[in-house]
Design an enzyme around this catalytic site. Structure first.
Site, PDB file in Angstrom:
ATOM      1  CG  ASN A 121      -1.851   1.178   1.274  1.00 39.43           C
ATOM      2  OD1 ASN A 121      -2.432   1.547   0.247  1.00 39.43           O
ATOM      3  ND2 ASN A 121      -2.023   1.803   2.436  1.00 39.43           N
ATOM      4  CG  HIS A 149      -0.893   6.251   4.738  1.00 44.47           C
ATOM      5  ND1 HIS A 149      -2.274   6.269   4.739  1.00 44.47           N
ATOM      6  CD2 HIS A 149      -0.504   7.117   5.701  1.00 44.47           C
ATOM      7  CE1 HIS A 149      -2.700   7.092   5.675  1.00 44.47           C
ATOM      8  NE2 HIS A 149      -1.646   7.619   6.276  1.00 44.47           N
TER       9      HIS A 149
HETATM   10  C1  GAR Z   1      -2.710   9.063  -2.901  1.00 50.23           C
HETATM   11  O1  GAR Z   1      -2.226  10.229  -2.286  1.00 50.23           O
HETATM   12  C2  GAR Z   1      -2.543   7.892  -1.969  1.00 50.23           C
HETATM   13  O2  GAR Z   1      -1.391   7.949  -1.181  1.00 50.23           O
HETATM   14  C3  GAR Z   1      -3.774   8.037  -1.110  1.00 50.23           C
HETATM   15  O3  GAR Z   1      -4.803   8.419  -1.986  1.00 50.23           O
HETATM   16  C4  GAR Z   1      -4.238   9.135  -3.089  1.00 50.23           C
HETATM   17  C5  GAR Z   1      -4.695   8.430  -4.332  1.00 50.23           C
HETATM   18  O4  GAR Z   1      -4.273   9.068  -5.468  1.00 50.23           O
HETATM   19  N1  GAR Z   1      -4.066   6.809  -0.436  1.00 50.23           N
HETATM   20  C6  GAR Z   1      -4.640   6.745   0.741  1.00 50.23           C
HETATM   21  O5  GAR Z   1      -4.994   7.714   1.365  1.00 50.23           O
HETATM   22  C7  GAR Z   1      -4.841   5.331   1.264  1.00 50.23           C
HETATM   23  N2  GAR Z   1      -5.293   5.367   2.598  1.00 50.23           N
HETATM   24  P1  GAR Z   1      -4.347   8.348  -6.895  1.00 50.23           P
HETATM   25  O6  GAR Z   1      -5.719   7.683  -7.008  1.00 50.23           O
HETATM   26  O7  GAR Z   1      -4.234   9.490  -7.861  1.00 50.23           O
HETATM   27  O8  GAR Z   1      -3.237   7.365  -6.992  1.00 50.23           O
END
Ligand code: GAR
Length: 199
Positions: free
Chosen positions: A115, A117
């Site tokens: 994952n 984060h």
């Molecule tokens: C990213 O910043 C990722 O780190 C975060 O959501 C965003 C998704 O962006 N993930 C979380 O918060 C997981 N808990 P993306 O869809 O453009 O890759």
């Protein structure tokens, strides 16, 4: 042949950066590894159309379809497993996948679930990480790639990127600078894992 499945919930910019890297660095030729599936829990996730345009296999497992079940999370996860099973994934990459996965799913894919984060774990697990980092007055934010364990955002850290918090920073400004780093960090972490798997 190794298979990677990427799970998304939205635009999937991390998924795009991983796929672009896989093409540029020739993961198929170098590591006998393909992106076998891009899966979203949200039927409206625009990342799915992009993945289709790349000629990749895609799937939707809409968590909302299971809300009437006695145990909605379990039913959703069983459907995920059912969809992933034919691929026999060697690695499942959560890339902005915004559903919490229970031990039922996680234990099935021990050491195969990665994952990203948007914080310097173990700080700021959960949601709204950027605003919470600004409110806490910390000077550095960032992103972490980690193995998924039974406890949300608490598995072993694989790699991190550090992003300074600037005076007057807003959550959205910080989020976009962190995201830029995520796009370098996540493909690198996966490629490093592929190197350890090479025979
Ligand atoms: C990213 O910043 C990722 O780190 C975060 O959501 C965003 C998704 O962006 N993930 C979380 O918060 C997981 N808990 P993306 O869809 O453009 O890759």
């Amino acid at each position: 042949m190794k298979n990677i499945a990427i799970l998304i919930s939205g635009g999937g910019s991390n998924m795009k950066s991983i796929i672009k890297r896989s093409q540029k660095a020739q993961w198929l030729k170098r590591y006998q590894t393909q992106i076998g599936l891009v899966l979203s829990n949200d039927p409206l996730a625009s990342g799915i159309d992009w993945a289709k345009g790349q000629g990749l296999s895609t799937a939707i497992v809409d968590h909302k379809n299971f809300l009437q079940e006695e145990n909605p999370r379990r039913a959703f996860e069983d459907a995920l497993i059912h969809t992933l099973e034919p691929l026999a994934p060697d690695l499942i990459v959560l890339a902005g996948f915004m559903r919490i996965l229970s031990p039922h799913f996680v234990s099935r894919y021990t050491n195969k679930l990665m994952n990203i984060h948007p914080s310097l774990l173990p700080a700021f697990t959960g949601l709204h990480t950027h605003q919470r980092a600004i409110d806490a007055g910390v000077k550095f934010a960032g992103a972490s790639v980690h193995w998924v364990s039974d406890v949300v955002d608490a598995g072993q850290i694989i790699d991190q990127a550090v992003v300074p918090i600037l005076p007057g920073d807003t959550a959205s400004g910080l989020a976009s600078r962190v995201l830029t780093q995520e796009h370098l960090l996540y493909p690198r972490a996966i490629e490093n894992w592929l190197k350890t798997q090479a025979t």
